[in-house]
Write an enzyme that holds these catalytic residues in place. Structure first.
Site, PDB file in Angstrom:
ATOM      1  N   HIS A 179       0.822  -1.220   0.000  1.00 35.59           N
ATOM      2  CA  HIS A 179       0.000   0.000   0.000  1.00 35.59           C
ATOM      3  C   HIS A 179       0.850   1.262   0.000  1.00 35.59           C
ATOM      4  O   HIS A 179       0.373   2.327  -0.389  1.00 35.59           O
ATOM      5  CB  HIS A 179      -1.021  -0.011   1.147  1.00 35.59           C
ATOM      6  N   ASP A 237       1.198  -7.742   2.150  1.00 34.28           N
ATOM      7  CA  ASP A 237       1.337  -6.298   1.961  1.00 34.28           C
ATOM      8  C   ASP A 237       2.805  -5.893   1.813  1.00 34.28           C
ATOM      9  O   ASP A 237       3.421  -5.365   2.739  1.00 34.28           O
ATOM     10  CB  ASP A 237       0.697  -5.567   3.149  1.00 34.28           C
ATOM     11  N   SER A 287       3.989   2.294   8.294  1.00 34.89           N
ATOM     12  CA  SER A 287       3.729   1.326   7.234  1.00 34.89           C
ATOM     13  C   SER A 287       5.005   1.053   6.451  1.00 34.89           C
ATOM     14  O   SER A 287       5.668   1.982   5.992  1.00 34.89           O
ATOM     15  CB  SER A 287       2.654   1.856   6.289  1.00 34.89           C
TER      16      SER A 287
END
Length: 710
Positions: free
Chosen positions: A86, A222, A645
């Site tokens: 992402h 991810d 992230s």
């Protein structure tokens, strides 16, 4: 008196280390004084200097800011970089077309010549951190007004940043900490040649999409892969075919040894924003104004986007990154409100404020220094409710209409360039990027909805003057107004804009209806901002005093500053959790769960056929667990937030065991109040990452490039 209080902040940080090891986003230069003993006791095998050093290579040299809002890590001596899927999503989308749909099908460069240059993408290394609080204490005085204080801070920050900067690629930045009670200088080195190396398809990298976002159990692969390039001397350089892979100061070894409950874990990265010192009045504002506004406005826009995205592949690709960015914080807001209420965080903050008030009142000196801190915060927050709501609505709704944003961005530059007879090529190139991912018909649908919503939900006194035009010229028919805007504007589509560029005039820009609408919105934003300014100054002063007082009151425990996208370290353990009565969540998930969730009729849960083949054959290679299953994700007690992230989660030896990519639903209030029994970090297991690269994608050469520890 204020200088003494500010100095106390630094001294108090050297107190006892009784805070739970899993709470805290710690500044790297303070680890040795604040955390080293606890980290060693928890299982760390490294020294503080192995983690952060300016005299030799250390772990911080392998951790980077990826793009503008994520973290990444270098995993080879050739500049190979891992981050979340992402985080790379915008770049992956940028390179995708209907013919080469990397979002849907994935992409893997089988050699360096196939790696894709990504203009605008940067990777930023931290060079050093310096405490410059003393420099600010020399210029800040208690008698200063807030505006005088702001100016003094801004002037000195610029001076120190300029002194530390060197050319285009070495950048200094001064960042306030603890509500403006301390100041740190961060020096960065920025690399601008970053190339896409590999990405799994959405069906792996985004598996579960909105439904599973923030949820556990999680089965999302991810991750994405990039490479940093430099000139032949290893220095940052803009893209050039002659650039070479970066030889980093440090890269992370990758562990295939696996994990078990209780294992030491450590995450280094760049958490974006926390509000752990927030008061009860601010929480009320979050629960009753900012989160409901965001949830409502974004929900309406996202529903409009999704309908067209599902009907058209071109629009799906154009809006994939926009939708993902919007929906992530939309769902975060839903979960945050739920968590704040469920965990009674507002009550806990009120109790802390009562303790603070009692402590302050025990000493005349404290009353003189901190006595009005909470009153300032309360007055500011309660007085700004209406204007805060209005300005949020402006930003989220009508100013968020894409073509309005384009007019706001480009009009002034156009006017200036036309008046000075400058070349318009750069502006044209910039607008090409905008129109590539823009659909006029879809934006019109959004515009109708947003103009109507703003008028319905915001007091009339905050309506921009464009609503007068809607009433007088269009008989209050918003759809007719919007249709006319797009029909007559030079910004409404690429064809209209290029036609304008063939004969550009200042008058055409100034008389453009969408530009006029954007100007109308800007005027009301300025008016609201003027009302907010004194309230925000009052709030800032109260918050600064409150935080300084809390640090003095709680001098027996160390305090970390709120996250502000500067590099931090958090340490904890691999651990399961119990989210509710009679419910127990294991600390890891496997590929079995992917197959259990498969739903070919739902785009969020489609499983690629190649992955099913590997699963059915149990062809996991050396990446399987001892029980023969393929791990996908795992939980840890590390304290993270947005910006983390893509951060590496490492074991006690500083070896990479996974990539942090999410928090858990039951603790979405964590940005405001850490909940040790519930709060978990969701990480993609590095074994799943390598399995997808090797077995699924056939990109074993990338795995071979890494240093694997088994």
């Amino acid at each position: 008196m204020r200088k003494i209080s500010i100095l106390l902040v630094g001294l108090l940080l050297l107190g006892s280390t009784t805070l739970r090891a899993d709470e805290g986003m710690w500044l790297l230069p303070l680890i040795e004084k604040l955390n080293a003993k606890d980290m060693k006791k928890a299982g760390l095998k490294l020294s503080p200097e192995d983690i952060y050093s300016i005299n030799k290579s250390s772990l911080k040299d392998a951790i980077v800011i990826f793009g503008r809002g994520c973290t990444g890590e270098i995993v080879s001596d050739q500049g190979l970089l891992l981050t979340n899927h992402h985080c790379g999503y915008g770049t992956i989308q940028q390179h995708s077309t209907v013919e080469h749909d990397y979002l849907k099908n994935g992409f893997w460069a089988m050699n360096k010549e196939q790696e894709i240059p990504s203009p605008g993408l940067t990777v930023t290394f931290l060079e050093r951190i310096e405490d410059v609080t003393a420099r600010f204490n020399d210029v800040l005085t208690p008698s200063m007004t807030e505006q005088e204080r702001y100016k003094a801070i801004a002037d000195l920050s610029k001076k120190l940043a300029d002194e530390a900067s060197n050319g285009k690629f070495i950048r200094g930045q001064v960042t306030p900490m603890y509500g403006g009670n301390q100041f740190y200088l961060f020096v960065y080195k920025v690399y601008t040649d970053v190339r896409l190396v590999g990405t799994p398809p959405d069906a792996i990298g985004k598996f579960g999409a909105d439904t599973d976002n923030w949820m556990w159990p999680r089965h999302t692969g991810d991750f994405s892969v990039f490479r940093v390039y430099a000139d032949k001397d290893g220095n940052p350089a803009d893209y050039n075919a002659n650039n070479v892979p970066l030889k980093p100061k440090k890269f992370l070894k990758v562990s295939l040894k696996g994990i078990k409950a209780g294992d030491y874990t450590m995450i280094m990265g760049n958490p974006g924003r926390t509000n752990r010192y927030m008061t009860s009045w601010e929480i009320d504002e979050v629960l009753n104004i900012s989160n409901p506004n965001r949830i409502k406005i974004r929900g309406i826009r996202q529903d409009i986007w999704m309908k067209d995205m599902q009907a058209n592949d071109t629009i799906r690709i154009q809006y994939a990154s926009k939708y993902a960015g919007s929906s992530n914080y939309w769902k975060n807001s839903i979960g945050m409100s739920r968590g704040l209420k469920r965990l009674k965080v507002q009550d806990k903050k009120a109790e802390q404020e009562a303790r603070f008030t009692s402590w302050v009142n025990q000493s005349p000196e404290r009353v003189a220094t901190y006595g009005n801190a909470l009153a300032l915060i309360k007055e500011a927050v309660e007085s700004r409710k209406e204007v805060n709501s209005a300005i949020q609505y402006l930003g989220e709704s009508i100013r968020g209409i894409e073509v309005v944003g384009a007019a706001s961005r480009y009009a002034s530059a156009l006017i200036k360039s036309i008046e000075s007879k400058e070349d318009l090529t750069k502006i044209k190139e910039s607008t090409n990027d905008f129109y590539k991912d823009y659909n006029e018909a879809l934006d019109k649908k959004v515009a109708v909805a947003m103009f109507a919503l703003y008028k319905k939900d915001v007091p009339a006194k905050y309506l921009p003057s464009l609503y007068n035009d809607i009433q007088s010229q269009y008989n209050n028919n918003i759809e007719a107004y919007v249709n006319d805007l797009y029909a007559k504007s030079i910004f409404s589509n690429k064809k209209a804009f290029n036609a304008f560029l063939s004969n550009p005039t200042v008058e055409a820009v100034k008389n453009d209806p969408i530009y006029k609408a954007a100007q109308s919105i800007s005027v009301i934003i300025r008016e609201i901002s003027e009302k907010l300014s004194p309230l925000n100054e009052k709030f800032a002063k109260g918050q600064r005093l409150y935080i300084a007082g809390l640090l003095e009151m709680e001098k027996d425990k160390p305090h970390y500053p709120d996250a502000n996208f500067t590099m931090r370290l958090t340490y904890g353990n691999v651990l399961d959790y119990i989210p509710a009565d009679a419910v127990h969540y294991n600390f890891y998930t496997t590929l079995d769960g992917v197959m259990e969730k498969e739903d070919p009729t739902n785009w969020e849960f489609v499983v690629p056929s190649k992955l099913k083949e590997l699963y059915n054959a149990k062809d996991y290679g050396r990446y399987a667990m001892k029980n023969g299953k393929m791990p996908v994700a795992f939980l840890s007690t590390n304290d993270i937030t947005g910006g983390n992230s893509g951060s590496p989660i490492m074991n006690a030896n500083g070896e990479l065991i996974g990539l942090a990519f999410d928090g858990n639903w039951e603790a979405m209030s964590g940005d405001i109040a850490f909940e040790p029994q519930l709060q978990r970090t969701i990480n993609v297991d590095i074994r799943y990452v390598l399995f997808i690269m090797d077995k699924y994608a056939g990109a074993k050469h990338l795995v071979d490039e890494m240093t694997i520890v088994e």
